[in-house]
Design an enzyme around this catalytic site. Structure first.
Site, PDB file in Angstrom:
ATOM      1  CG  ASN A  38      -0.224   0.239   2.524  1.00 54.90           C
ATOM      2  OD1 ASN A  38       1.000   0.185   2.580  1.00 54.90           O
ATOM      3  ND2 ASN A  38      -0.981   0.482   3.580  1.00 54.90           N
ATOM      4  CG  ASP A  62      -4.169  -1.521   3.919  1.00 53.09           C
ATOM      5  OD1 ASP A  62      -3.853  -2.495   4.626  1.00 53.09           O
ATOM      6  OD2 ASP A  62      -4.163  -0.340   4.326  1.00 53.09           O
ATOM      7  CG  ASN A 103      -7.960  -9.641   5.534  1.00 51.12           C
ATOM      8  OD1 ASN A 103      -9.044 -10.179   5.786  1.00 51.12           O
ATOM      9  ND2 ASN A 103      -7.762  -8.342   5.671  1.00 51.12           N
ATOM     10  N   GLY A 106      -6.626 -16.399   5.738  1.00 50.85           N
ATOM     11  CA  GLY A 106      -7.846 -16.815   5.038  1.00 50.85           C
ATOM     12  C   GLY A 106      -7.553 -17.143   3.583  1.00 50.85           C
ATOM     13  CE1 TYR A 149       6.595  -4.003  13.270  1.00 49.34           C
ATOM     14  CE2 TYR A 149       8.094  -4.669  15.001  1.00 49.34           C
ATOM     15  CZ  TYR A 149       7.735  -4.655  13.677  1.00 49.34           C
ATOM     16  OH  TYR A 149       8.527  -5.310  12.748  1.00 49.34           O
ATOM     17  NE  ARG A 190      14.218  -0.134  11.733  1.00 51.95           N
ATOM     18  CZ  ARG A 190      13.855  -1.395  11.781  1.00 51.95           C
ATOM     19  NH1 ARG A 190      13.802  -2.102  10.694  1.00 51.95           N
ATOM     20  NH2 ARG A 190      13.560  -1.962  12.927  1.00 51.95           N
TER      21      ARG A 190
HETATM   22  N1  UDP Z   1      18.980   4.877  17.875  1.00 52.59           N
HETATM   23  C1  UDP Z   1      19.901   5.883  18.112  1.00 52.59           C
HETATM   24  N2  UDP Z   1      19.939   6.931  17.247  1.00 52.59           N
HETATM   25  C2  UDP Z   1      19.141   7.029  16.148  1.00 52.59           C
HETATM   26  C3  UDP Z   1      18.209   5.984  15.904  1.00 52.59           C
HETATM   27  C4  UDP Z   1      18.154   4.933  16.789  1.00 52.59           C
HETATM   28  O1  UDP Z   1      20.659   5.850  19.083  1.00 52.59           O
HETATM   29  O2  UDP Z   1      19.255   8.022  15.407  1.00 52.59           O
HETATM   30  C5  UDP Z   1      18.943   3.724  18.795  1.00 52.59           C
HETATM   31  C6  UDP Z   1      17.557   3.359  19.316  1.00 52.59           C
HETATM   32  O3  UDP Z   1      17.252   4.110  20.478  1.00 52.59           O
HETATM   33  C7  UDP Z   1      17.720   1.884  19.592  1.00 52.59           C
HETATM   34  C8  UDP Z   1      18.706   1.414  18.541  1.00 52.59           C
HETATM   35  O4  UDP Z   1      19.355   2.582  18.066  1.00 52.59           O
HETATM   36  O5  UDP Z   1      18.284   1.667  20.858  1.00 52.59           O
HETATM   37  C9  UDP Z   1      18.053   0.714  17.365  1.00 52.59           C
HETATM   38  O6  UDP Z   1      17.012   1.534  16.900  1.00 52.59           O
HETATM   39  P1  UDP Z   1      16.151   1.197  15.614  1.00 52.59           P
HETATM   40  O7  UDP Z   1      15.095   2.235  15.533  1.00 52.59           O
HETATM   41  O8  UDP Z   1      17.024   1.022  14.431  1.00 52.59           O
HETATM   42  O9  UDP Z   1      15.480  -0.244  15.850  1.00 52.59           O
HETATM   43  P2  UDP Z   1      14.900  -1.021  17.112  1.00 52.59           P
HETATM   44  O10 UDP Z   1      15.852  -2.151  17.279  1.00 52.59           O
HETATM   45  O11 UDP Z   1      14.890  -0.135  18.331  1.00 52.59           O
HETATM   46  O12 UDP Z   1      13.548  -1.423  16.699  1.00 52.59           O
END
Ligand code: UDP
Length: 320
Positions: A38, A62, A103, A106, A149, A190
């Protein structure tokens, strides 16, 4: 591949980071691929190069809405996976995992298709057992900001196992740990994408908390290999099975590696740690080793070398 070996395979979330690599691999293996997305947190750019392949089909759809197609296998990857994305519309995130699972299960039931669920290390929450084996039930805050999540993915696992027990569906559950590589969204928030983009731009590298929390990072091609092996494994092997690279690094170590590899002059800055941020995470992959004969082949340094040029090209083209 002869025509009888060719399968019709649905990949939900197929235009996402992981999905796009998986679609490419399945096409390369000679299968017909239906890529469903989506485009909430994914990009058509990831699959542009596949659009003219005769055995590739793109559906804008979706997973929260039922789907009627004829398929032999389903990889259910659809769900925003980075914390800022999945927290942006948390109700929709839970719906995507739960309604999406209902979905797709199914659909699998009607088609007698085999179905694989992309579950997550987040089902372990902020783990009190380290490294995490599949038998650990986790330590999840059910009403925190990550719960949409975590609990959505946990409920999806429940649904998969109940369809398996109640309706005899052939299921596979993969628990994916942090994965990185080309096709990550530069803005997804991330840690790997943030740090590489910040380093390339010479802007400060944002460490959340003290940077001593740990993660284990798996390069995307290793992960895709594991998914395909899991789908092809004997029917009595349902998982859940951890898929990830056991190499564990602090977030500060990751920042230092990115700075070294990019030759950046960026400085480290500290920002508040987000709520419920797990302190440590490392997969125990004994089960994947023994049942899939799989283990990661690309260490973090090598994977970063393959990933940095992808972000550099995006910045060069002004696509970020
Ligand atoms: N993190 C960080 N700086 C950033 C982004 C993420 O220090 O700019 C840290 C975040 O707090 C976590 C780890 O990096 O402890 C991994 O974060 P991510 O969002 O990649 O994935 P998660 O494993 O937390 O789902």
């Amino acid at each position: 591949m002869n025509i009888t070996q060719r399968k019709r395979i649905l990949v939900t979330g197929g235009a996402g980071f992981l999905g796009s690599h998986l679609c490419q691999r399945l096409l390369h293996d000679g299968h017909e691929v239906i890529c469903l997305d989506n485009f909430y947190s994914s990009s058509k750019d990831n699959i542009l190069h596949l659009l003219d392949q005769p055995h590739f089909e793109l559906l804008r759809h979706d997973v929260c809405v039922p789907l009627f197609v004829e398929v032999d296998e389903i990889y259910n990857l659809a769900c925003p996976a980075s914390p800022p994305h999945y927290q942006h519309d948390p109700v929709q995130t839970t719906k995507t995992s739960v309604l999406g699972a209902i979905n797709m299960l199914g659909l699998a039931k009607r088609c007698k298709a085999k179905i694989l669920q992309a579950s997550t290390s987040e089902v372990y929450g902020d783990p009190q057992v380290h490294p995490q084996p599949e038998g650990y039930w986790g330590h999840v805050n059910p009403n925190g900001i990550r719960a949409c999540y975590d609990e959505g993915k946990r409920c999806a696992e429940t649904l998969f196992f109940d369809y398996h027990r109640q309706h005899g569906l052939r299921i596979k559950i993969a628990r994916l740990f942090n994965t990185y590589g080309p096709n990550m969204h530069p803005n997804d928030g991330r840690v790997v994408s943030n740090f590489i983009v910040q380093a390339l731009e010479g802007s400060p590298i944002t460490l959340y908390g003290d940077g001593n929390q740990t993660r284990s990072f798996c390069f995307v091609s290793d992960l895709v290999e594991a998914l395909v092996r899991l789908m092809d494994s004997p029917d009595d092997f349902t998982g859940p099975v951890n898929l990830g690279n056991p190499g564990e690094f602090t977030i500060r170590e990751l920042a230092e590696k990115v700075i070294a590899q990019t030759g950046s002059k960026s400085e480290l800055v500290f920002r508040p740690l987000p709520h419920d941020d797990p302190k440590q995470r490392q997969p125990d992959i004994t089960l994947a080793r023994s049942r899939l004969g799989w283990e990661p082949t690309i260490p973090l340094d090598q994977g970063l070398q393959k990933t940095i040029p992808y972000f550099a090209a995006l910045l060069d083209k002004g696509l970020y």
